[in-house]
Design a protein around this motif. Structure first.
Motif, short mmCIF file in Angstrom:
data_model
loop_
_atom_site.label_atom_id
_atom_site.label_comp_id
_atom_site.label_asym_id
_atom_site.label_seq_id
_atom_site.Cartn_x
_atom_site.Cartn_y
_atom_site.Cartn_z
N GLU A 1 -9.54 1.94 -1.63
CA GLU A 1 -9.16 0.89 -2.57
C GLU A 1 -9.94 1.03 -3.87
N ARG B 1 -4.61 -0.20 -3.31
CA ARG B 1 -4.94 0.43 -2.04
C ARG B 1 -4.01 1.62 -1.77
N GLN C 1 0.85 -1.19 0.00
CA GLN C 1 0.00 0.00 0.00
C GLN C 1 0.88 1.23 0.00
#
Length: 131
Positions: A44, A49, A6
């Motif tokens: 997301e 994400r 992420q």
């Protein structure tokens, strides 16, 4: 060993930044605190994400010194129509940085800045199976 990578973007206004990305099609997955002014929100889109973290919280809670100005990261969004996506993101509040133009003879890309100045690159393959 690692999983679920992420990217976290630092923001002076987490709610504003999250609203921008939700308007672009991201879904909110997590926020803290759950009531009041958030210091972190995760979003997301299609398995991609991103998090938005408060600059102040990053300094105060984690004792880090986030870089909060300049072209320090880019969110890459693949699309079937770069020109349409470029215009759409501007209507949502993104600032144009570079109009759609061909790149490498097989992609059409455009650049914008989100409300915190993070770069957004919109990419369209002009030949099959690039993304």
């Amino acid at each position: 060993m690692f999983k679920t990578p992420q990217i976290v973007l630092f923001s002076s206004d987490v709610e504003r930044a999250a609203t921008f990305y939700k308007s672009a099609g991201f879904s909110e997955l997590f926020r803290t605190p759950t009531e009041g002014t958030p210091i972190h929100i995760d979003l997301e889109l299609d398995g991609y994400r991103i998090g938005v973290a408060s600059e102040e919280s990053t300094r105060n809670d984690h004792e880090m010194d986030p870089v909060v100005a300049g072209q320090r990261a880019a969110v890459i969004l693949w699309t079937d129509d770069t020109s349409m996506a470029y215009e759409h993101l501007q209507r949502l509040g993104a600032k144009p940085a570079k109009a759609p133009s061909p790149w490498l003879g097989r992609l059409l890309i455009a650049w914008l800045e989100d409300p915190d100045g993070h770069l957004i690159q919109v990419v369209q393959p002009t030949q099959p199976s690039e993304a």
